[in-house]
Design a protein around this motif. Sequence first.
Motif: not given
Length: 88
Positions: A33-48
Amino acid sequence: MDVNMHLDRRADAVAETISDGDDLLNTAQIANMLGVSTQWVEIGRTRGYGPPFIRIGQRGIRYRRDALRAWLKERAEYRSTREYGAVA
């Protein structure tokens, strides 16, 4: 729409494509939906800095569709990085 454009610059447009609802979405769906990688979402989740999430069990992570829309709308309100630190 240029998929490579920075997410904040297109947050408003992306938010409009997400239908209303409180269903739970997984990381791959959010990334798509965001047009980003799953890694971006996962890193964003861990870094806040990623969208708000719900932890289901030990390893299950889900995102509410309505919370994702609100998060995107919030990001669209900024026009420069200088505004991020400004007190409203």
